[in-house]
Design a protein around this motif. Structure first.
Motif, mmCIF file in Angstrom:
data_model
loop_
_atom_site.group_PDB
_atom_site.id
_atom_site.type_symbol
_atom_site.label_atom_id
_atom_site.label_comp_id
_atom_site.label_asym_id
_atom_site.label_seq_id
_atom_site.Cartn_x
_atom_site.Cartn_y
_atom_site.Cartn_z
ATOM 1 N N GLY A 146 0.848 -1.196 0.000
ATOM 2 C CA GLY A 146 0.000 0.000 0.000
ATOM 3 C C GLY A 146 0.880 1.242 0.000
ATOM 4 O O GLY A 146 2.094 1.148 0.237
ATOM 5 N N GLY A 147 0.274 2.390 -0.250
ATOM 6 C CA GLY A 147 1.051 3.623 -0.401
ATOM 7 C C GLY A 147 1.992 3.918 0.755
ATOM 8 O O GLY A 147 3.117 4.383 0.552
ATOM 9 N N VAL A 148 1.570 3.615 1.992
ATOM 10 C CA VAL A 148 2.393 3.952 3.163
ATOM 11 C C VAL A 148 3.601 3.007 3.296
ATOM 12 O O VAL A 148 4.557 3.310 4.009
ATOM 13 N N ALA A 149 3.574 1.888 2.560
ATOM 14 C CA ALA A 149 4.749 0.996 2.561
ATOM 15 C C ALA A 149 5.938 1.679 1.876
ATOM 16 O O ALA A 149 7.075 1.216 1.976
ATOM 17 N N ALA A 150 5.657 2.784 1.175
ATOM 18 C CA ALA A 150 6.751 3.562 0.576
ATOM 19 C C ALA A 150 7.510 4.344 1.644
ATOM 20 O O ALA A 150 8.600 4.852 1.401
ATOM 21 N N ASN A 151 6.914 4.428 2.830
ATOM 22 C CA ASN A 151 7.501 5.280 3.871
ATOM 23 C C ASN A 151 8.776 4.683 4.464
ATOM 24 O O ASN A 151 8.814 3.514 4.848
ATOM 25 N N SER A 152 9.797 5.513 4.576
ATOM 26 C CA SER A 152 11.105 4.991 5.001
ATOM 27 C C SER A 152 11.083 4.516 6.458
ATOM 28 O O SER A 152 11.758 3.546 6.810
ATOM 29 N N VAL A 153 10.295 5.165 7.318
ATOM 30 C CA VAL A 153 10.259 4.752 8.732
ATOM 31 C C VAL A 153 9.514 3.417 8.862
ATOM 32 O O VAL A 153 9.945 2.519 9.598
ATOM 33 N N VAL A 154 8.412 3.288 8.128
ATOM 34 C CA VAL A 154 7.659 2.027 8.133
ATOM 35 C C VAL A 154 8.564 0.895 7.658
ATOM 36 O O VAL A 154 8.614 -0.194 8.247
ATOM 37 N N ARG A 155 9.316 1.140 6.615
ATOM 38 C CA ARG A 155 10.231 0.117 6.083
ATOM 39 C C ARG A 155 11.271 -0.283 7.127
ATOM 40 O O ARG A 155 11.556 -1.459 7.317
ATOM 41 N N ARG A 156 11.820 0.715 7.793
ATOM 42 C CA ARG A 156 12.865 0.407 8.777
ATOM 43 C C ARG A 156 12.295 -0.364 9.971
ATOM 44 O O ARG A 156 12.840 -1.406 10.365
ATOM 45 N N VAL A 157 11.174 0.104 10.502
ATOM 46 C CA VAL A 157 10.592 -0.531 11.693
ATOM 47 C C VAL A 157 10.173 -1.978 11.377
ATOM 48 O O VAL A 157 10.412 -2.887 12.175
ATOM 49 N N PHE A 158 9.589 -2.200 10.202
ATOM 50 C CA PHE A 158 9.203 -3.571 9.841
ATOM 51 C C PHE A 158 10.434 -4.422 9.507
ATOM 52 O O PHE A 158 10.431 -5.632 9.738
ATOM 53 N N LEU A 166 11.010 -10.270 5.008
ATOM 54 C CA LEU A 166 10.089 -9.145 4.806
ATOM 55 C C LEU A 166 10.003 -8.859 3.311
ATOM 56 O O LEU A 166 11.030 -8.724 2.644
ATOM 57 N N LEU A 167 8.789 -8.798 2.797
ATOM 58 C CA LEU A 167 8.595 -8.467 1.380
ATOM 59 C C LEU A 167 7.854 -7.157 1.265
ATOM 60 O O LEU A 167 6.761 -7.008 1.830
ATOM 61 N N ILE A 168 8.436 -6.223 0.555
ATOM 62 C CA ILE A 168 7.759 -4.950 0.272
ATOM 63 C C ILE A 168 7.841 -4.741 -1.241
ATOM 64 O O ILE A 168 8.932 -4.798 -1.804
ATOM 65 N N PRO A 169 6.721 -4.558 -1.910
ATOM 66 C CA PRO A 169 6.790 -4.357 -3.359
ATOM 67 C C PRO A 169 7.646 -3.140 -3.696
ATOM 68 O O PRO A 169 7.781 -2.234 -2.869
ATOM 69 N N PRO A 170 8.217 -3.093 -4.900
ATOM 70 C CA PRO A 170 8.957 -1.891 -5.300
ATOM 71 C C PRO A 170 8.051 -0.663 -5.227
ATOM 72 O O PRO A 170 6.828 -0.788 -5.330
ATOM 73 N N LEU A 171 8.672 0.499 -5.071
ATOM 74 C CA LEU A 171 7.895 1.728 -4.846
ATOM 75 C C LEU A 171 6.776 1.938 -5.861
ATOM 76 O O LEU A 171 5.665 2.317 -5.508
ATOM 77 N N SER A 172 7.080 1.657 -7.136
ATOM 78 C CA SER A 172 6.079 1.909 -8.186
ATOM 79 C C SER A 172 4.859 1.009 -8.027
ATOM 80 O O SER A 172 3.793 1.294 -8.563
ATOM 81 N N LEU A 173 4.997 -0.101 -7.302
ATOM 82 C CA LEU A 173 3.865 -1.013 -7.107
ATOM 83 C C LEU A 173 3.236 -0.865 -5.723
ATOM 84 O O LEU A 173 2.337 -1.604 -5.367
ATOM 85 N N CYS A 174 3.759 0.072 -4.922
ATOM 86 C CA CYS A 174 3.172 0.308 -3.593
ATOM 87 C C CYS A 174 1.910 1.144 -3.703
ATOM 88 O O CYS A 174 0.915 0.886 -3.046
ATOM 89 N N THR A 175 1.942 2.178 -4.550
ATOM 90 C CA THR A 175 0.739 2.990 -4.734
ATOM 91 C C THR A 175 -0.143 2.299 -5.787
ATOM 92 O O THR A 175 0.274 1.320 -6.403
#
Ligand code: KG4
Ligand code: ZN
Length: 366
Positions: free
Chosen positions: A294-306, A317-326
């Motif tokens: 989701g869009g907030v997964a682009a957030n650097s603090v969210v990424r670090r904390v998770f 931990l899997l986070i889609p690339p930025l272009s696929l977060c929004t």
């Protein structure tokens, strides 16, 4: 299998073609600047814009996917039409759903209705260039954080996604956007807060971790929003000043340091609140990976904390690339492909489902 995906649930009109190997072509038009004039998405305008943009975008997708090829030949290669059927703004969804149904009928292709929220999470499993060896393995813990939604999911398969918790009021992104707006930043301010926060120092006690002293996996971010409003009221020197040039160009020079510190602190409160409940969800089952999307997964603090939570729990931990977060069309096409592989599709009665209403399990199994 080649799947066309159609996304129009909010203020992005997007189309994509994907196959098992990943993205074949992807196009999108955002209405962000239009809605920024009003400080938020205006539903009536959003649906009109979708209706205006979706046809030309489809032509552009075809040019990108099949350059120099007769469009008829391109169509012969497509196996399914997938569409985001909810949740979202009803008028916006109806544009995409009607468009997808028309394509499905005219090309005699099966239609697959996709849950927009599931699509945000499942796209973390899409093969893409530069991906490491981490795969989306089930069961997974899904953390969906966007402007409209904050959900925790137990993900057992593409067709078996169980919501464990959700926000009772504001979504995480909404809280960020509202705090940013109150601080004098334009809508949507989440990404701007992130930029400011990188130049600030987080003070963990500045803002509360709301709604954590209970045994549910639900969230409530309205208290954090109120704490943010109160803090801003007591710190008028923190406001981002008015100016003639666009805010983005003035971010570096014009942002008061005290606002940068508050942005870092606010984002830490959001990220830690999400991680506290995610960790509790991990007490209910043993996920083989954590997906944050989701869009907030682009957030650097969210990424670090998770990242820290995943490392502590020894779970990838899997986070889609930025272009696929929004919002994007790729995630809809990919989710459609996964469901089609399970033999699932919809008939032409499939309704669009607005936000707040449950999405029925009305698949027709092949
Ligand atoms: O998933 P999305 O594109 O749209 C939906 O809400 O479905 O998410 C948009 C949200 C907005 O609230 C935006 O402010 C937030 O994601 N966002 C961010 C960042 N990038 C986008 N929030 C915090 N930090 C970011 N870097
Ligand atoms: Zn979304």
């Amino acid at each position: 299998m080649l799947v066309l995906g159609v996304e129009s649930s909010c203020d992005e009109t997007a189309l994509a073609l994907v196959n098992e190997a990943g993205v074949v072509a992807s196009v999108m038009a955002t209405q962000m600047d239009l809605h920024a004039l009003f400080g938020g998405v205006v539903p009536e305008l959003a649906s009109r814009e979708h209706a205006r943009l979706i046809g030309p975008l489809c032509d552009e997708l075809w040019r990108q996917a099949f350059p120099g090829l007769d469009p008829e030949e391109g169509w012969r290669r497509v196996d399914r039409v997938a569409v985001a059927r909810g949740p979202g703004l009803l008028g916006s969804l109806l544009v995409g759903v009607a468009f997808a149904k028309a394509l499905a009928v005219s090309r005699s292709l099966p239609l697959v209705g996709v849950n927009h929220l599931h699509a945000h999470l499942l796209v973390a499993g899409l093969p893409h260039k530069g991906a490491g060896t981490t795969h989306l393995e089930f069961p997974a813990l899904g953390v969906l954080v966007s402007g409209g939604h904050t959900h925790l999911y137990r993900m057992d398969s593409p067709s078996s996604m169980t919501a464990l918790g959700r926000t009772l009021d504001d979504a995480a992104g909404e809280a960020c956007d509202k705090f940013a707006k109150m601080a004098g930043l334009p809508y949507p301010g989440g990404a701007l807060l992130d930029m400011l926060g990188k130049r600030g120092k987080a003070e963990p006690r500045m803002f509360p971790r709301p709604y954590i002293n209970n045994d549910t996996l639900d969230f409530s971010f309205s208290g954090l929003k109120t704490a943010g409003a109160l803090w801003l009221k007591n710190h008028p020197d923190a406001f981002f000043p008015h100016g003639l040039r666009p805010v983005k160009e003035r971010l570096e020079e014009d942002a008061p340091q005290i606002l940068c510190d508050a942005a870092a602190s606010f984002l830490l409160a959001v990220a830690e609140t999400l991680a506290i409940k995610a960790e509790r969800a991990m007490g209910q089952f043993s996920p083989r990976c954590i997906v944050v999307a989701g869009g907030v997964a682009a957030n650097s603090v969210v990424r670090r904390v998770f990242g820290e939570l995943a490392a502590r729990k020894s779970v990838p931990l899997l986070i889609p690339p930025l272009s696929l977060c929004t919002d994007n069309g790729v995630m809809i096409a990919w989710n459609g492909l996964l469901l089609a592989k399970e033999g699932m599709h919809h008939n032409l009665e499939m309704p669009a489902i607005p936000r707040g209403k449950p999405i029925p399990n009305d698949f027709v199994c092949a």
